[in-house]
Scaffold this active site. Structure first.
Site: not given
Ligand SMILES: NC(=O)c1ccc[n+]([C@@H]2O[C@H](COP(=O)([O-])OP(=O)(O)OC[C@H]3O[C@@H](n4cnc5c(N)ncnc54)[C@H](OP(=O)(O)O)[C@@H]3O)[C@@H](O)[C@H]2O)c1
Length: 341
Positions: A130, A242
Site C-alpha cells: 500500500c 496513509h
Molecule cells: N490493508 C491494506 O492496506 C493492504 C494493502 C495492501 C495489501 N494488503 C494485503 O491484503 C491481504 C489482506 O489484508 P486485509 O487487510 O484485508 O486483511 P483482513 O481484514 O485481516 O482479512 C483477511 C481475509 O483473509 C481471509 N482468510 C484468512 N485465512 C483464510 C484461509 N485460511 N482461507 C481463506 N481465506 C482466509 C479472511 O477470511 P475469514 O473472515 O473467513 O477469516 C478475510 O477475508 C494481506 O495479504 C495484506 O498484506 C493489505
C-alpha cells in the site's frame, strides 16, 4: 462481454473494498463469487445493492472464473495462487508472496501497464504494498520529467493496513483509555492509541523493517532500478488513509511550479496545494476516494534539484483494492483475457 470474478478474502478489509469498487465502477461482471475461509461459509457480504454468500476457498472451483482477486494474506497466496492460476483463472494478488518473483509482473496501471504482458508465465500478477502504490503514482511522472536520483520517505500509515483486527485494537484501546483501562496490546508491539510506532512488519538484518525494504525493492522493480530510496515506516493511530512525507533529489533541474503542473496532468493524481491554512489533504479526507493526493509541493534548497511533497491516499483503495480492480480493467481493455460470454 462479461467476466466471472472471485474475491478471495471477501470478508476482510481489502476484500470488502474490492466488492465496493467493482460495483462502483460497474465492472463488467457476469457473476461475482465471495470466497473466504471455512469459518465464513454462508456469511453474507455486500456487493452493490445485493448481498452474496461466502464460499470456502478449499471447495471452490476456480475454473469457472476469469479473474481471482486475492487478499487473504501471504501464506494463502503462496499456496493457492499457483493452483488457481493453473485452472486458467488469472490471479491478481494483494499479498507480498509474489511481488519479488521475476516471472510475476508487479503492476500499478498508471506507472508500468506494459509490464502486464508478462503475466502468462504464471497466470499471476502482483499488487504492490500500500505505501509503495501511492508513492510510485506521484514519483513516476516526476521521474519521467527530471530523473529521480534519490528518495527519502517517512510514512504515516493507518492501522487498516494491518487488517480488520488491527482496526479493532485501535478502537478498543482508544475507548479504554477514556475509562482508565490499561491498553491491551495484541496486533501491535506497543500501544497504538494516542501513540506512533516506528515499526511495520518484521526487522531485517540491517535494522530496516520489511515494510521499508518493500518500498525500496518495489519502486526499483516498477520505475527504475537506479533509483536510491530510503524509508522510515511508521504506524499512526488513524483508521484509514496513509500519508507520506517525501524528499526527492533529481538528476535534472525541476522547480516546484513545474512539478505542480506535471502532477496536475498525471493519471491518478489530484493536486491540492494552496499555501494557506487547510490547503492540503489529510488522511481522513481521502477515505473512499480513488485519487492519490499531492500537497505541500516545495523546493528543497539544501540539495541540487530537490523537492519535498506530501502524498495521501486511501490505503484500502489505491493501496490495495482499487489497484487490483484497475489491473483487471487494463487486462480487459488490452484484450488479454477471454470473457465468460
Ligand atoms: N490493508 C491494506 O492496506 C493492504 C494493502 C495492501 C495489501 N494488503 C494485503 O491484503 C491481504 C489482506 O489484508 P486485509 O487487510 O484485508 O486483511 P483482513 O481484514 O485481516 O482479512 C483477511 C481475509 O483473509 C481471509 N482468510 C484468512 N485465512 C483464510 C484461509 N485460511 N482461507 C481463506 N481465506 C482466509 C479472511 O477470511 P475469514 O473472515 O473467513 O477469516 C478475510 O477475508 C494481506 O495479504 C495484506 O498484506 C493489505
Amino acid at each position: 462481454m462479461s467476466y466471472n470474478i472471485a474475491i478471495v478474502g471477501a470478508t476482510g478489509n481489502v476484500g470488502q473494498e474490492m466488492l465496493n469498487i467493482l460495483a462502483e465502477r460497474e465492472f463488467p461482471a457476469k457473476e461475482v463469487f465471495a470466497i473466504a475461509s471455512s469459518r465464513s461459509i454462508g456469511r453474507e457480504v455486500s456487493y452493490g445493492d445485493k448481498t452474496i454468500k461466502c464460499h470456502d476457498l478449499e471447495r471452490f472451483d476456480f475454473s469457472q472464473c476469469q479473474f481471482a482477486l486475492m487478499s487473504a494474506g501471504g501464506t494463502i497466496s503462496k499456496e493457492w495462487a499457483p493452483k488457481i492460476g493453473a485452472t486458467g483463472c488469472v490471479v491478481i494478488d494483494n499479498s507480498s508472496a509474489w511481488r519479488y518473483d521475476m516471472d510475476v509482473p508487479l503492476i500499478v496501471p498508471e506507472v508500468n501497464p506494459d509490464d502486464i504482458d508478462g503475466f502468462t508465465k504464471k497466470n499471476i500478477i502482483a499488487n504492490p504494498n500500500c505505501s509503495t502504490a501511492q508513492l510510485v503514482v506521484a514519483l513516476k511522472p516526476l521521474h519521467d520529467a527530471a530523473t529521480v536520483k534519490r528518495v527519502v520517505v517517512s510514512t504515516y500509515q493507518s492501522v487498516s493496513g494491518a487488517g480488520k483486527d488491527a482496526m479493532d485494537e485501535l478502537f478498543r484501546q482508544t475507548k479504554g483509555i477514556y475509562v482508565n483501562q490499561q491498553p491491551e496490546v495484541e496486533k501491535f508491539t506497543k500501544q497504538i492509541a494516542f501513540n506512533v510506532i516506528p515499526h511495520i512488519d518484521v526487522f531485517m538484518e540491517d535494522g530496516t523493517t520489511k515494510e521499508e525494504w518493500k518500498m525500496v525493492v518495489e519502486t526499483k522493480k516498477m520505475i527504475d532500478p537506479k533509483i536510491k530510496l530510503t524509508a522510515t515506516a511508521v504506524r499512526v493511530p488513524v483508521f484509514v488513509g496513509h500519508a507520506e512525507a517525501i524528499n526527492i533529489e533529481f538528476e535534472n533541474p525541476i522547480t516546484a511550479d513545474e512539478a505542480r503542473a506535471i502532477l496536475r496532468e498525471s493519471p491518478g493524481v489530484l493536486v491540492v496545494d494552496k499555501h494557506e491554512d487547510g490547503g492540503y489533504v489529510t488522511p481522513v479526507e481521502c477515505v473512499g476516494d480513488f485519487a492519490t493526493f499531492v500537497s505541500r509541493i516545495r523546493e528543497d534548497s539544501t540539495v541540487d534539484n530537490g523537492l519535498n511533497i506530501w502524498v495521501v491516499s486511501d490505503n484500502l483503495r489505491k493501496g490495495a483494492a482499487l489497484n487490483t480492480v484497475q489491473i483487471a480493467e487494463t487486462m480487459i481493455n488490452r484484450g488479454l483475457v477471454k470473457p465468460a460470454d
